[in-house]
Design a protein around this motif. Sequence first.
Motif, PDB file in Angstrom:
ATOM      1  N   THR A 190      27.860  32.134  35.726  1.00 34.00           N
ATOM      2  CA  THR A 190      26.562  31.542  35.418  1.00 34.00           C
ATOM      3  C   THR A 190      26.172  30.480  36.437  1.00 34.00           C
ATOM      4  OG1 THR A 190      26.849  31.960  33.068  1.00 34.00           O
ATOM      5  CG2 THR A 190      25.282  30.254  33.668  1.00 34.00           C
ATOM      6  N   LEU A 191      27.152  29.704  36.908  1.00 37.32           N
ATOM      7  CA  LEU A 191      26.860  28.609  37.824  1.00 37.32           C
ATOM      8  C   LEU A 191      26.953  29.017  39.286  1.00 37.32           C
ATOM      9  CD1 LEU A 191      28.939  25.865  35.987  1.00 37.32           C
ATOM     10  CD2 LEU A 191      26.507  26.290  35.791  1.00 37.32           C
TER      11      LEU A 191
ATOM     12  N   ILE B  73      33.073  21.447  49.042  1.00 38.20           N
ATOM     13  CA  ILE B  73      34.183  21.375  48.086  1.00 38.20           C
ATOM     14  C   ILE B  73      34.316  22.696  47.341  1.00 38.20           C
ATOM     15  CG2 ILE B  73      34.924  20.295  45.923  1.00 38.20           C
ATOM     16  CD1 ILE B  73      33.768  17.670  46.971  1.00 38.20           C
ATOM     17  N   VAL B  74      33.188  23.227  46.874  1.00 36.24           N
ATOM     18  CA  VAL B  74      33.209  24.486  46.123  1.00 36.24           C
ATOM     19  C   VAL B  74      33.700  25.632  47.001  1.00 36.24           C
ATOM     20  CG1 VAL B  74      31.780  26.172  44.906  1.00 36.24           C
ATOM     21  CG2 VAL B  74      31.411  23.725  44.541  1.00 36.24           C
TER      22      VAL B  74
ATOM     23  N   LEU C 141      33.735  23.917  36.311  1.00 36.76           N
ATOM     24  CA  LEU C 141      32.373  24.397  36.518  1.00 36.76           C
ATOM     25  C   LEU C 141      32.264  25.439  37.629  1.00 36.76           C
ATOM     26  CD1 LEU C 141      30.439  21.008  36.230  1.00 36.76           C
ATOM     27  CD2 LEU C 141      30.233  22.956  34.679  1.00 36.76           C
ATOM     28  N   PHE C 142      33.062  25.287  38.692  1.00 38.20           N
ATOM     29  CA  PHE C 142      32.776  26.069  39.891  1.00 38.20           C
ATOM     30  C   PHE C 142      33.861  27.030  40.355  1.00 38.20           C
ATOM     31  CE2 PHE C 142      28.842  24.137  40.506  1.00 38.20           C
ATOM     32  CZ  PHE C 142      28.939  22.763  40.357  1.00 38.20           C
ATOM     33  N   SER C 143      35.022  27.056  39.728  1.00 42.64           N
ATOM     34  CA  SER C 143      36.060  27.957  40.244  1.00 42.64           C
ATOM     35  C   SER C 143      35.757  29.418  39.925  1.00 42.64           C
ATOM     36  CB  SER C 143      37.425  27.560  39.675  1.00 42.64           C
ATOM     37  OG  SER C 143      37.419  27.635  38.255  1.00 42.64           O
TER      38      SER C 143
ATOM     39  N   PRO D 223      31.701  33.343  46.813  1.00 42.50           N
ATOM     40  CA  PRO D 223      31.404  33.665  45.413  1.00 42.50           C
ATOM     41  C   PRO D 223      32.510  33.139  44.511  1.00 42.50           C
ATOM     42  CG  PRO D 223      32.325  35.576  46.517  1.00 42.50           C
ATOM     43  CD  PRO D 223      32.189  34.510  47.565  1.00 42.50           C
ATOM     44  N   PRO D 224      32.297  33.143  43.185  1.00 42.00           N
ATOM     45  CA  PRO D 224      33.380  32.748  42.267  1.00 42.00           C
ATOM     46  C   PRO D 224      34.618  33.608  42.492  1.00 42.00           C
ATOM     47  CG  PRO D 224      31.297  32.915  41.087  1.00 42.00           C
ATOM     48  CD  PRO D 224      31.051  33.463  42.463  1.00 42.00           C
ATOM     49  N   ILE D 225      35.779  33.025  42.274  1.00 39.22           N
ATOM     50  CA  ILE D 225      37.036  33.738  42.506  1.00 39.22           C
ATOM     51  C   ILE D 225      37.149  34.890  41.517  1.00 39.22           C
ATOM     52  CG2 ILE D 225      39.544  33.510  42.604  1.00 39.22           C
ATOM     53  CD1 ILE D 225      39.064  30.490  43.104  1.00 39.22           C
ATOM     54  N   PRO D 226      37.290  36.136  41.982  1.00 39.23           N
ATOM     55  CA  PRO D 226      37.412  37.264  41.046  1.00 39.23           C
ATOM     56  C   PRO D 226      38.736  37.232  40.300  1.00 39.23           C
ATOM     57  CG  PRO D 226      37.704  38.000  43.312  1.00 39.23           C
ATOM     58  CD  PRO D 226      37.292  36.567  43.384  1.00 39.23           C
TER      59      PRO D 226
END
Length: 704
Positions: free
Chosen positions: A373-374, A395-396, A367-369, A333-336
Amino acid sequence: MEPKAVVKEKFFIVIRGKSRKGFCRGCIGRVEAETQRGELMGLLYCGGSNAGSPKSGGIVRREDTYPLTRHQAQLLLFVSPASKRLELLCNPQLFSAICELSPDDLVVVRHKKGHLPGLVKNLMQIGRKEGKDDLHMLGFEVEFVDSDHNLSSKKPAPLPLFSAADIVQVVPSYSVPSGLHWKDGQYGSINRKAVTRINSMPAIGSRARQVRESHTEQSTTRSQSPLEVGSTVEVVSNSGITVYGVVQWLGVPEGKAAEWAGIELDYEVSGCSDGKYGSQRYFTCKGNRALFVPVTKCSPDGRFASTSAGKEAPKPTETPPVPPFEDSEEDAPPIPESEALSLLEGRMKGIQGHINSCYLDAALFSLFSSSVTLDNICQKPADTEQPITCTLRKIVNRLRRQGFVPAESVMNFRKQLGCDTFRTEEKDPEEFITVLFQKVLCMEPLLRLRSRRETSQGAYTFQIFLEKEQMGQMPTVQQLLDTSCLSGDLKFEEMPSCLMVQMPRFGNKYKMFSHIIPSTELDLTDLLYNSPRECFICGHLAEYECLQCLTDRKLQPGSIKQFCTTCNTQVHSHPLRQDHSPKALTVPADSGTPVLRHMMQLFAVLCIHTSHYVSFVKYGPDPHSWLFFDSMADRCGDDQHGYNIPEIRACPELGDFLSQPEEELARANPSHAPELVRRLLCDSYMFLYQNPAKPLSKPNHQES
């Protein structure tokens, strides 16, 4: 305006701005004096046969110029047209290497036959120097590394002369080469020619001789890493020439017993193929770029950071080793916000840059760190997913789990994009973003825009178009977006999930505003098609909109002006507004008040300075949760054998600045702001907004 005398000799190139008193973009001048206002008074060097002789000069703003040494100015003076000079400056690492070239250094030059490797034999002075203010033009005599030259003539032909802009790569050469060949095949050779030095600059001393012994020692101690398709490698010939490329095939070719590698080289080498070895095709690439060698001849690309045990490389600072990465079944998931600083802050963090990749590194990190939304557009792909999407997903995940992505991963991604320019040249972020969403993620356009002709069009980014006179000196993003939409009579058909707004500038070459204030929230309520809106005056339901009122300073310039019927009549009864042409709005039948506001939140900003892209990313809801990311913040080693060191810095001062009321921001003096805040205000290129209440849908897993 009294000029101040200049003691030290200074040269410059004009990089932006309109032509002013003789100076235009790409021209080269010499500083004669500085005005009290900080402007430069200088002599301009003309083109043609008298390129080294200055003519009457003029005045140019310091911020519109880039300083040059005498040597750099003379190299660029030989480059024509002037636009090519600016293109060369856009690649500072290459230009720096060109400025240090010495006899017998190996380069790759543009030629009518394509890109050809050759040896620098002489640095030539061109033109006559009659006065103390004159400059020579400097060019390079190059001897091709080619097996096709015929040496039967008794008198050697003159060596071709190239400008600095003709050199596309500087290749390390560790000895005076006698041929580019391996034991198992002939791939090109050098035919020696007699060269007469005519009117040349003194030799500075070849780097080849300085590093010859050290390379021999390093090549014997370099540990072998397992190769796979997509690995970036270097191959050193028996004569000492190093070539670089990407592994496209591994296996045992017909007639051989051991494993070989098929490599697509970074540039053309005479004698190589287009992917065939013998009569068998193993992969496909451009002609003269496919090299087949035993895998024992391949080593990891020394220009990247090496994590192999026992390898010693020159390091200006100690950098941590890169741990191996194994992709798990679950998508990260995105980094909290609570973990972002501990995972990301520091050197060798983020995405490692390599060969003009900063546009891509900054865009991917933004965009992805941390974007919510993404989050779900890079989920675990189906079995039919494109390989390039799998590469992006790795990569993400690596960025979110380890906080670091090595350059080789991103270079492999660039390779899979299928376009040479994405691998070897710097691109604009909007070009990459469009390819990313359209071709890689197979997503529909993020924006649906309706024009004055009631036609609908899709887009992935929004470009601001307006006249400078429509805005103040330091506008906000909200003001720029409102003015651009009203001037072009554009509306959003629906509230987007992600809105990327590109500023009115063209890379590093031109920008309309010296500073732009970020809007942390973007209000799209008045920009939605067929959506209820409030009257600017009384707050009742709006029925008219007026473009001419937009710049009226008595009506708060920059805010969209829409009115109910009563207020529209009253406002336009003023003598100065009677020639306005208010446009009737379509009012939905079920409209009510108060009108619901439609807001988007700023989550990242891409910036550019001297053709280098960096990014600011908001990693959490706290106003101070900002990071600054530079994929090439530092470098370890030289241009040929070093690697870039990415760095991420916490930037809470940006939160302090943006927390001020808009009125105070409009009066702020950017020169008094902290360094990173000043950099954002001055260098902003694209602002990225998200709608957390409306995440992007999963991509359509179909071939584009």
